[in-house]
Design an enzyme around this catalytic site. Structure first.
Site, mmCIF file in Angstrom:
data_model
loop_
_atom_site.group_PDB
_atom_site.id
_atom_site.type_symbol
_atom_site.label_atom_id
_atom_site.label_comp_id
_atom_site.label_asym_id
_atom_site.label_seq_id
_atom_site.Cartn_x
_atom_site.Cartn_y
_atom_site.Cartn_z
ATOM 1 N N ARG A 70 38.854 37.242 38.892
ATOM 2 C CA ARG A 70 39.228 38.565 38.001
ATOM 3 C C ARG A 70 40.424 38.080 36.894
ATOM 4 N NH1 ARG A 70 39.849 42.141 39.059
ATOM 5 N NH2 ARG A 70 39.365 42.863 41.756
ATOM 6 N N TYR A 211 33.691 32.151 35.887
ATOM 7 C CA TYR A 211 34.290 33.323 37.441
ATOM 8 C C TYR A 211 33.714 34.191 37.588
ATOM 9 C CZ TYR A 211 36.115 32.887 42.420
ATOM 10 O OH TYR A 211 35.689 32.664 43.253
ATOM 11 N N LYS A 220 31.248 44.124 37.458
ATOM 12 C CA LYS A 220 32.294 44.741 36.866
ATOM 13 C C LYS A 220 32.511 45.395 35.502
ATOM 14 C CE LYS A 220 34.755 43.907 41.082
ATOM 15 N NZ LYS A 220 34.113 45.492 42.038
ATOM 16 N N HIS A 240 33.322 52.951 42.638
ATOM 17 C CA HIS A 240 34.001 51.145 43.181
ATOM 18 C C HIS A 240 33.613 51.638 44.597
ATOM 19 C CE1 HIS A 240 37.054 47.621 43.841
ATOM 20 N NE2 HIS A 240 35.209 46.687 43.706
ATOM 21 N N SER A 262 39.846 46.494 46.066
ATOM 22 C CA SER A 262 39.314 44.940 46.797
ATOM 23 C C SER A 262 40.614 44.618 47.770
ATOM 24 C CB SER A 262 40.055 44.091 45.450
ATOM 25 O OG SER A 262 39.454 44.074 44.756
ATOM 26 N N CYS A 264 40.498 45.511 51.053
ATOM 27 C CA CYS A 264 40.704 45.377 51.815
ATOM 28 C C CYS A 264 39.545 46.655 52.891
ATOM 29 C CB CYS A 264 41.062 47.918 51.295
ATOM 30 S SG CYS A 264 42.446 47.710 50.601
ATOM 31 N N ASP A 287 29.669 47.154 47.326
ATOM 32 C CA ASP A 287 30.993 46.656 46.403
ATOM 33 C C ASP A 287 30.858 48.702 45.181
ATOM 34 O OD1 ASP A 287 32.748 46.446 45.162
ATOM 35 O OD2 ASP A 287 32.078 45.286 43.663
ATOM 36 N N ASN A 377 40.919 33.417 47.491
ATOM 37 C CA ASN A 377 39.350 33.982 46.782
ATOM 38 C C ASN A 377 38.048 33.461 46.435
ATOM 39 O OD1 ASN A 377 38.313 36.605 45.610
ATOM 40 N ND2 ASN A 377 38.719 35.839 43.507
ATOM 41 N N ARG A 379 33.852 32.383 47.701
ATOM 42 C CA ARG A 379 32.792 33.878 47.498
ATOM 43 C C ARG A 379 31.631 32.965 48.514
ATOM 44 N NH1 ARG A 379 34.442 39.037 45.579
ATOM 45 N NH2 ARG A 379 36.278 38.997 45.002
HETATM 46 C C1 OXD Z 1 36.469 42.869 43.808
HETATM 47 C C2 OXD Z 1 35.910 42.856 44.204
HETATM 48 O O1 OXD Z 1 37.204 42.329 43.107
HETATM 49 O O2 OXD Z 1 33.980 43.109 43.967
HETATM 50 O O3 OXD Z 1 36.290 43.881 43.608
HETATM 51 O O4 OXD Z 1 35.277 41.395 43.489
HETATM 52 MN MN MN Z 2 35.000 45.226 44.476
#
Ligand code: OXD
Ligand code: MN
Length: 595
Positions: A70, A211, A220, A240, A262, A264, A287, A377, A379
């Site tokens: 992001r 992406y 988001k 979130h 993000s 954690c 999420d 990152n 996925r």
């Molecule tokens: C974030 C995600 O970055 O869920 O929070 O991708």
């Molecule tokens: Mn997230």
């Protein structure tokens, strides 16, 4: 133009976009498996997708090295007044931003197909759900949307019946000249990427990136930034947060919604297998939570998503076995490494590191290589229904009643393992001041402390001060039906830099204490910062943890807390007159308690 739905607003919008973006053709998606298979087969043929021989119906994509996450710097909340976007958002004037973006969109789909994706966030037909229509020139986005949202021709019927929708325009920003060979991951340079939100008209315009959250606009952009602004106007909440159900040995169910920044461990907590005997945990979402007050006066939550877009590195049978079982088949992997026998690999997946891989940039890789094999990152995209511990009620249109909210972050010092807020207002203060040390998932230096209120800093679609007020107002409406609020920190370290708490499945011990607090079965000691477990109240049976580690995990160093105050003051000062007086009062009271 006659579309797939008899909806004047939709057909007019599609016509305008086609006039501006000039695609070679328009394709109206229906969300069927046949459509997914056909589009994926085409991407395999062009070389942008790699078939994984070892994982049934699974594919690997490698992005352009400039398009891997992001882009918060290029994300805009465009309201008529800058003040309404607030200090936590980038702002551009809507007229100027639209002019700039119209220039970029002009002819941007030449040589490509424009796909129209009708989708529902939340179970189709739930009173909490919302409909979106994404227009995109990326077949990768279509296939991902099939998993992350509910794409269906039924939505055309709802649109024909006059249902409202949120228009989401997306282009990768890479038109093709006649005869030009396409890139494997076409996208626009960073300075031309724009992820723009117009919350006053429920509109999303995204340009230049293919992406994740930049391109899968249901997630988001719609479910958090636009939905948070709608939720404030309409009196509900878009957060979130993961959602899970915990069941105790007597069969009593508790529903927990937890907000962490993000990286954690939200996905890990959402799919946790408790170590304490007799307790069961089921996943509802990992999420995002949408919550409305139900007829019983309680807050009811749904997961608006249909899948998981999870971070792969660090996921293993040790850290998250349920995620590993979820991704056994029917998965889209992005920026993972490829093994010689046709499977994916990422850092932390296995103890043994393969001797040879193709890395996420498509190059040969060996353990001697200096760079990571998978992008940090990287996925997986997969249907939530494939998760072995998905809750049977995860698609219940009425949602699940929330008992507990948890906030937290990654703090190597200062913050204890768990504490409870004195009351709702204090809980809102804890959410508003939540902070986390930055990781490689954030832009900027690793290890800096960043205030990330309610883990919503990158996702709140309006003034954060007003958002705090909305939380306070929701508490007033909920009264004694409001969920109890807790704060956790799984990441406290010893002076030698070792994690003090085992985390993962053992976090169930902390959740159990929360449930027992609700039942009134356990007490708590009042401290300067909140209510902490009494000695012996946290169930540590069967856990081999040194008493000095437990002491350190629960220790409150008033001096260290006092040292945090100037940073909280600076943080609050950013919101100026929009900061609710109740939060100022909470800060004064904390100061007084710390002496
Ligand atoms: C974030 C995600 O970055 O869920 O929070 O991708
Ligand atoms: Mn997230």
């Amino acid at each position: 133009m006659g579309g797939a739905a008899k909806n004047e607003k939709l057909n007019k919008w599609i016509e305008e976009i086609a006039d501006m973006c000039r695609p070679d053709g328009i394709y109206w998606c229906d969300g069927t498996k046949e459509e997914y298979d056909r589009m994926m087969a085409k991407m395999v043929e062009t070389g942008s997708a790699t078939v994984l021989e070892k994982r049934p119906n699974s594919f690997l994509f490698r992005t352009d090295p400039s398009d891997v996450a992001r882009v918060e710097d290029r994300t805009f909340i465009s309201t008529s007044s800058k003040d309404d976007a607030g200090p936590t958002n980038n702002w551009l004037d809507p007229v100027d931003l639209k002019n700039t973006m119209r220039g970029l969109y002009q002819g941007c789909m030449k040589g490509r197909t424009m796909y129209v994706i009708p989708f529902s966030m939340g179970p189709i037909g739930s009173p909490i759900s919302k409909i979106g229509v994404e227009v995109t020139d990326s077949p990768y986005v279509v296939c991902n949307m099939h998993m992350m949202t509910r794409v269906s021709a039924r939505i055309y019927e709802m649109l024909s019946a006059g249902e409202e929708f949120i228009p989401c325009l997306h282009s990768i920003g890479a038109p093709l000249a006649a005869g030009q060979k396409d890139a494997l991951w076409p996208c626009a340079p960073i300075e031309n990427k724009y992820i723009s939100h117009f919350p006053e008209e429920n509109l999303i315009w995204s340009y230049g990136s293919g992406y994740g959250g930049n391109a899968l606009l249901g997630k988001k952009c719609l479910a958090l930034r636009i939905a948070s602004a709608m939720a404030r106007r309409e009196g509900w909440m878009a957060e979130h947060m993961l959602i899970l159900r915990l069941t105790n040995p007597q069969g009593r169910q508790y529903h927990i919604a937890a907000a962490f920044p993000s990286a954690c461990g939200k996905t890990n907590l959402a799919m946790m297998r408790p170590t304490i005997p007799g307790w069961k945990c089921e996943c509802i979402g990992d999420d995002i939570a949408w919550m409305k007050i139900g007829p019983d006066g309680r807050l009811h939550a749904i997961n608006p998503e249909n899948g998981f877009f999870g971070v792969a590195p660090g996921t293993s049978y040790g850290t998250n076995p349920m995620a590993m079982d979820t991704v056994r088949e029917n998965v889209i992997f992005t920026n993972c490494a490829l093994t010689d026998d046709g499977d994916v690999w990422w850092e932390g997946m296995t103890d043994e590191v393969p001797g040879h891989l193709i890395d996420w940039k498509g190059r040969d890789w060996t353990p001697d290589s200096r760079e990571e094999a998978a992008h940090p990152n990287a996925r997986f995209t997969v249907l939530a229904s494939q998760c072995p511990v998905i809750c049977k009620d995860w698609e219940n249109p009425a949602g699940v009643p929330i008992d507990i909210f948890i906030f937290g972050g990654r703090r190597s010092s200062v913050v204890p393992l768990v504490y409870e807020a004195f009351n709702w207002e204090h809980g809102v203060f804890l959410g508003a001041t939540a902070a986390s040390e930055t990781t490689s998932a954030n832009i900027g230096a690793v290890g800096n402390l960043r205030r990330d209120p309610f883990a919503m800093k990158p996702f709140c679609g309006y003034q954060m001060g007003d958002y705090f007020r909305h939380w306070l107002d929701m508490g007033d409406t909920l009264g004694d039906k409001a969920p109890r609020i807790f704060y956790v920190n799984w990441f406290r370290k010893s002076p030698e830099g070792m994690f003090l708490w085992p985390g993962f499945s053992d976090n169930s011990r902390v959740l159990k204490w929360m449930c027992e607090r609700i039942e009134g079965k356990v007490g708590a000691r009042k401290t300067e910062i909140g209510l902490l477990p009494n000695d012996g109240d946290l169930d540590l049976s069967g856990l081999d943890i040194a008493p000095e580690n437990m002491n350190e995990l629960m220790r409150i160093d008033s001096g260290a807390w006092r040292a945090e105050l100037p940073d909280i003051e600076r943080h609050f000062a950013e919101f100026g007159a929009r900061l609710p007086a109740k939060l100022k009062k909470q800060l004064q009271e904390l100061k007084k308690r710390l002496g």
